[in-house]
Design a protein around this motif. Structure first.
Motif, PDB file in Angstrom:
ATOM      1  N   GLY A 401      -1.783  15.600 -15.132  1.00  0.00           N
ATOM      2  CA  GLY A 401      -1.758  15.609 -13.717  1.00  0.00           C
ATOM      3  C   GLY A 401      -1.672  16.675 -13.119  1.00  0.00           C
ATOM      4  O   GLY A 401      -2.376  17.042 -12.193  1.00  0.00           O
ATOM      5  N   GLY A 402      -0.929  17.648 -13.663  1.00  0.00           N
ATOM      6  CA  GLY A 402      -0.686  19.069 -13.130  1.00  0.00           C
ATOM      7  C   GLY A 402      -2.064  19.840 -13.325  1.00  0.00           C
ATOM      8  O   GLY A 402      -2.478  20.720 -12.464  1.00  0.00           O
ATOM      9  N   GLU A 403      -2.693  19.736 -14.693  1.00  0.00           N
ATOM     10  CA  GLU A 403      -3.983  20.528 -14.842  1.00  0.00           C
ATOM     11  C   GLU A 403      -5.105  20.078 -13.826  1.00  0.00           C
ATOM     12  O   GLU A 403      -5.842  21.129 -13.453  1.00  0.00           O
ATOM     13  N   HIS A 404      -5.103  18.813 -13.762  1.00  0.00           N
ATOM     14  CA  HIS A 404      -6.183  18.212 -12.786  1.00  0.00           C
ATOM     15  C   HIS A 404      -5.868  18.842 -11.428  1.00  0.00           C
ATOM     16  O   HIS A 404      -6.951  19.240 -10.723  1.00  0.00           O
ATOM     17  N   TRP A 405      -4.770  18.781 -10.915  1.00  0.00           N
ATOM     18  CA  TRP A 405      -4.274  19.257  -9.493  1.00  0.00           C
ATOM     19  C   TRP A 405      -4.914  20.932  -9.603  1.00  0.00           C
ATOM     20  O   TRP A 405      -5.259  21.233  -8.492  1.00  0.00           O
ATOM     21  N   LYS A 406      -4.475  21.621 -10.630  1.00  0.00           N
ATOM     22  CA  LYS A 406      -4.642  22.968 -10.555  1.00  0.00           C
ATOM     23  C   LYS A 406      -6.203  23.191 -10.404  1.00  0.00           C
ATOM     24  O   LYS A 406      -6.702  24.178  -9.752  1.00  0.00           O
TER      25      LYS A 406
END
Length: 425
Positions: A401-406
């Motif tokens: 979830g954090g990687e996709h947002w980044k």
């Protein structure tokens, strides 16, 4: 001329007489109205309401005998003493008369009392007593009594089955339940009701009324299902879900009863049955499933495009294993929800294809304070929709979830899709 003059004087006196009578009637009607209002107010103040008050605190019942009495909460001293004796040690007791002006309870510090007998006992004697009193067999018996008897015994459900050949209808009568556990630890009671579903198609869903504060509810409700041929009775399964109503949160599940109708003969007449209520069997897979999400951030228009594409390997949410999933999308700004959307419901599938696009307007520049939440739910008309899994995307999210947002922050105006594992709801 004389009689004409006398008649004129007589007509001149008529308006004065009418005015006097009207003034007297007005004063009399106003005084009568005031007297009636005063009588109604006095009767209302002395009248005891014929209804019970709504719960102010969960688990505390309010039954006022008289509104003018000093004790508006609770009952007499004798009943209070009985309730104190009946209350278990582990239950929470609220003394409403000891509250302060703000309605808070004073903090009490428990003091350890040391008895003189314990001081005189030597360490050796204490250890010997400990060895004699505590043994592996006694520990097993204690744990078995506390865990097995309390958890396994959830009560017994009594019902009857019948088939009406004239109307071609299947009739189920839910009579009563006995020995239900107390779901409210404060009042040591439950507010039970029963939901019944005919499996495997789940077309027929009914529920009984809620019976307040009882562990032995007597429902005695009859449900008639038309359009079910007698030849199909053998292929059906009855699923009873016993719940306890909760005003402030989701209803508590007490247990369930599953009755396969294979081998039951209803041609001879009504069949009386009783089954033990067992713990709900929620068939959960190793994971909560996966969700394919596509995101695109438009920096020029300051909008976020979200596409809910697919869901796969969703767990079985009920006994039949046929879930009806849909996705609810919530947009948060600084931990405050500012927008919400939802997809259509996909019937009876663990692998759903949605392909639905949503466009959200971002109230601030950039995506630093923005987060988006995905809730995968199972649609159920008869009760509240259960959450199958949850997914959160944002700058503070962990994992994919954090990687996709980044990635969408670094590459604006690019549509980026990724699979994400769902977590528990």
């Amino acid at each position: 001329m004389a009689p004409i003059a006398a008649s004129r004087q007589h007509f001149d006196e008529i308006p004065t007489v009418v005015g006097l009578f009207s003034a007297f009637g007005l004063v009399f009607s106003v005084s009568l109205f005031d007297w009636i209002c005063c009588q109604r107010k006095s009767s209302k103040s002395n009248k005891t309401p014929p209804y019970e008050f709504v719960h102010i605190l969960k688990g505390v019942d309010i039954y006022p005998e008289n509104l003018n009495s000093k004790k508006k909460f609770g009952a007499d001293d004798k009943s209070e003493a009985k309730n104190k004796l009946a209350m278990p040690k582990n239950s929470l007791h609220l003394d409403l008369e000891k509250r302060d002006l703000n309605g808070n309870f004073p903090k009490t510090t428990s003091k350890m009392q040391s008895s003189p007998n314990l001081e005189n006992v030597s360490p050796k004697q204490f250890s010997e007593r400990k060895k004699d009193s505590v043994s592996p067999d006694s520990l097993k018996s204690i744990t078995s009594l506390s865990s097995e008897e309390k958890q396994d015994k959830l009560g017994i459900l009594f019902f009857s089955l019948e088939y009406n050949f004239e109307k071609k209808a299947f009739v189920v009568n839910i009579k009563e339940a006995r020995g239900l556990p107390a779901m409210d630890e404060q009042s040591m009671t439950s507010d039970p009701y029963i939901k019944m579903t005919i499996l495997p198609e789940k077309k027929h869903k009914v529920k009984t009324r809620v019976l307040r504060k009882t562990l032995d509810p007597a429902f005695d409700e009859t449900f008639t299902f038309y359009g079910i041929p007698y030849s199909q009775i053998q292929d059906l399964t009855l699923h009873f879900m016993i719940l306890s109503f909760d005003r402030f949160s989701r209803d508590d599940v007490i247990g369930e009863v599953l009755i396969p109708l294979e081998g039951t003969e209803l041609s001879e007449g009504r069949m009386q049955m009783d089954r033990e209520i067992i713990k709900r069997n929620v068939r959960k897979s190793s994971g909560r499933g996966e969700l394919l999400i596509s995101l695109c951030y438009q920096s020029t228009t300051n909008t976020l495009t979200v596409v809910v594409l697919k869901a796969r390997h969703l767990p079985k949410s009920d006994v039949s294993g046929l879930s009806d999933p849909y996705v609810k999308v919530n947009l948060y700004h600084a931990k405050k929800r500012i927008s919400k959307k939802k997809t259509h419901v996909k019937k009876c599938t663990p692998n759903a294809v949605f392909n639905e696009l949503f466009v959200f307007d971002i109230p601030c520049e950039g995506l630093d304070d923005i987060s988006i939440e995905f809730l995968v739910l199972d649609s159920d008309r008869g009760s509240r929709n259960e959450v199958i899994g949850r997914l959160t995307l944002g700058s503070s999210a962990e994992g994919t979830g954090g990687e996709h947002w980044k990635e969408i922050c670094e590459y604006p105006r690019r549509q980026i899709a990724k699979w994400h594992m769902l977590c528990d709801g």
